[in-house]
Motif scaffolding. Sequence first.
Motif, PDB file in Angstrom:
ATOM      1  N   SER A  58       0.826  -1.217   0.000  1.00 41.10           N
ATOM      2  CA  SER A  58       0.000   0.000   0.000  1.00 41.10           C
ATOM      3  C   SER A  58       0.861   1.268   0.000  1.00 41.10           C
ATOM      4  CB  SER A  58      -0.921   0.015   1.215  1.00 41.10           C
ATOM      5  OG  SER A  58      -0.164   0.233   2.388  1.00 41.10           O
ATOM      6  N   ASP A  59       0.213   2.364  -0.391  1.00 41.44           N
ATOM      7  CA  ASP A  59       0.891   3.666  -0.387  1.00 41.44           C
ATOM      8  C   ASP A  59       1.273   4.087   1.029  1.00 41.44           C
ATOM      9  OD1 ASP A  59       0.720   3.870  -3.132  1.00 41.44           O
ATOM     10  OD2 ASP A  59      -1.158   5.023  -3.098  1.00 41.44           O
ATOM     11  N   ALA A  60       0.424   3.793   1.995  1.00 47.06           N
ATOM     12  CA  ALA A  60       0.721   4.157   3.388  1.00 47.06           C
ATOM     13  C   ALA A  60       1.983   3.448   3.869  1.00 47.06           C
ATOM     14  CB  ALA A  60      -0.461   3.804   4.286  1.00 47.06           C
ATOM     15  N   ARG A  61       2.109   2.186   3.531  1.00 51.77           N
ATOM     16  CA  ARG A  61       3.315   1.438   3.936  1.00 51.77           C
ATOM     17  C   ARG A  61       4.548   1.970   3.212  1.00 51.77           C
ATOM     18  NH1 ARG A  61       6.222  -1.049   7.680  1.00 51.77           N
ATOM     19  NH2 ARG A  61       7.429  -2.751   6.850  1.00 51.77           N
ATOM     20  N   ARG A  62       4.407   2.296   1.955  1.00 49.69           N
ATOM     21  CA  ARG A  62       5.541   2.850   1.190  1.00 49.69           C
ATOM     22  C   ARG A  62       6.013   4.169   1.800  1.00 49.69           C
ATOM     23  NH1 ARG A  62       6.383   0.435  -3.893  1.00 49.69           N
ATOM     24  NH2 ARG A  62       4.787  -1.087  -4.406  1.00 49.69           N
ATOM     25  N   GLU A  63       5.056   5.025   2.209  1.00 44.79           N
ATOM     26  CA  GLU A  63       5.419   6.289   2.838  1.00 44.79           C
ATOM     27  C   GLU A  63       6.151   6.050   4.157  1.00 44.79           C
ATOM     28  OE1 GLU A  63       1.978   8.792   3.183  1.00 44.79           O
ATOM     29  OE2 GLU A  63       1.553   8.664   1.033  1.00 44.79           O
ATOM     30  N   GLN A  68      11.412   5.818   7.070  1.00 46.58           N
ATOM     31  CA  GLN A  68      12.449   5.041   7.753  1.00 46.58           C
ATOM     32  C   GLN A  68      13.781   5.143   7.009  1.00 46.58           C
ATOM     33  OE1 GLN A  68      11.206   0.982   8.304  1.00 46.58           O
ATOM     34  NE2 GLN A  68       9.414   1.562   9.514  1.00 46.58           N
ATOM     35  N   LEU A  69      13.719   5.060   5.682  1.00 50.26           N
ATOM     36  CA  LEU A  69      14.942   5.165   4.881  1.00 50.26           C
ATOM     37  C   LEU A  69      15.575   6.544   5.054  1.00 50.26           C
ATOM     38  CD1 LEU A  69      13.838   3.336   1.598  1.00 50.26           C
ATOM     39  CD2 LEU A  69      15.572   2.571   3.220  1.00 50.26           C
ATOM     40  N   ALA A  70      14.762   7.587   5.027  1.00 52.29           N
ATOM     41  CA  ALA A  70      15.278   8.959   5.177  1.00 52.29           C
ATOM     42  C   ALA A  70      15.897   9.146   6.563  1.00 52.29           C
ATOM     43  CB  ALA A  70      14.158   9.962   4.954  1.00 52.29           C
ATOM     44  N   LYS A  78      16.067   1.894  -2.251  1.00 53.99           N
ATOM     45  CA  LYS A  78      15.910   0.608  -1.558  1.00 53.99           C
ATOM     46  C   LYS A  78      14.441   0.303  -1.237  1.00 53.99           C
ATOM     47  CE  LYS A  78      20.430   0.242   0.467  1.00 53.99           C
ATOM     48  NZ  LYS A  78      20.945  -1.080   0.228  1.00 53.99           N
ATOM     49  N   LEU A  79      13.553   1.237  -1.540  1.00 54.83           N
ATOM     50  CA  LEU A  79      12.139   1.079  -1.203  1.00 54.83           C
ATOM     51  C   LEU A  79      11.531  -0.181  -1.818  1.00 54.83           C
ATOM     52  CD1 LEU A  79       9.521   2.137   0.073  1.00 54.83           C
ATOM     53  CD2 LEU A  79       9.120   3.383  -2.064  1.00 54.83           C
ATOM     54  N   GLU A  80      11.724  -0.367  -3.110  1.00 52.02           N
ATOM     55  CA  GLU A  80      11.109  -1.527  -3.778  1.00 52.02           C
ATOM     56  C   GLU A  80      11.654  -2.840  -3.227  1.00 52.02           C
ATOM     57  OE1 GLU A  80       8.402  -1.578  -5.641  1.00 52.02           O
ATOM     58  OE2 GLU A  80       8.399   0.583  -5.275  1.00 52.02           O
ATOM     59  N   MET A  81      12.929  -2.850  -2.877  1.00 52.23           N
ATOM     60  CA  MET A  81      13.498  -4.056  -2.283  1.00 52.23           C
ATOM     61  C   MET A  81      12.845  -4.338  -0.926  1.00 52.23           C
ATOM     62  SD  MET A  81      17.372  -4.934  -1.031  1.00 52.23           S
ATOM     63  CE  MET A  81      17.227  -3.817   0.332  1.00 52.23           C
ATOM     64  N   MET A  82      12.608  -3.302  -0.151  1.00 44.76           N
ATOM     65  CA  MET A  82      11.973  -3.484   1.156  1.00 44.76           C
ATOM     66  C   MET A  82      10.531  -3.967   1.012  1.00 44.76           C
ATOM     67  SD  MET A  82      13.479  -0.198   3.217  1.00 44.76           S
ATOM     68  CE  MET A  82      12.823  -0.648   4.813  1.00 44.76           C
ATOM     69  N   VAL A  83       9.803  -3.429   0.040  1.00 46.75           N
ATOM     70  CA  VAL A  83       8.420  -3.855  -0.208  1.00 46.75           C
ATOM     71  C   VAL A  83       8.413  -5.311  -0.653  1.00 46.75           C
ATOM     72  CG1 VAL A  83       6.403  -3.531  -1.701  1.00 46.75           C
ATOM     73  CG2 VAL A  83       7.551  -1.542  -0.705  1.00 46.75           C
ATOM     74  N   SER A  84       9.292  -5.654  -1.572  1.00 45.13           N
ATOM     75  CA  SER A  84       9.365  -7.037  -2.063  1.00 45.13           C
ATOM     76  C   SER A  84       9.730  -8.008  -0.947  1.00 45.13           C
ATOM     77  CB  SER A  84      10.392  -7.157  -3.190  1.00 45.13           C
ATOM     78  OG  SER A  84      10.011  -6.371  -4.278  1.00 45.13           O
TER      79      SER A  84
END
Length: 173
Positions: A58-63, A68-70, A78-84
């Motif tokens: 979801s968008d909320a989780r991505r945000e 967290q990354l920032a 690294k966002l897509e890797m974390m989602v995957s």
Amino acid sequence: MTKQPNLPGSSNSVRSSFRNGPESPPHPRLVSIAVVLLWATALMQTLASVIATVYATSDARRESLLAQLAASGKPASKLEMMVSTSVVTVVVACIVTVGAYLVIAHFVGQGRSWARTLGAALALLTLVQLVGLQYPTGYPTLAQTVFGALAMLLCYLPGPNAYFAAVKESRNK
């Protein structure tokens, strides 16, 4: 076509003796209920995993992950890797947990004491899923935990307890 008799060497005889020994005790109703509850537990785990997968993408989780990354000074790439990784973790955990509940249900139905012990341990482990649970999406997880705990509780009541002991005794003959 006539029905074949149940001869000592026939597959029917082998199958029944393989399940619970040569003279299996009668199957108590509470054990049957526990087996159905374990199936329901597996179903609730599947539903909870679908909800977790939807949330992980979801968008909320991505945000939340971007924040967290920032905060940690890591690149947003690294966002897509974390989602995957989140999705793979949820799916693998679902497969393992559902498989475990179904195997435990099968062997509890056959009166195997080790299965109810393993089921009780799994029910205790799933209590961890209640930490940080948010509703209404957490209801399947709550139901899974309650169903699993109730199923294992039923297996340790006096009637089913005697059944498990009798099955063990019949297998030792």
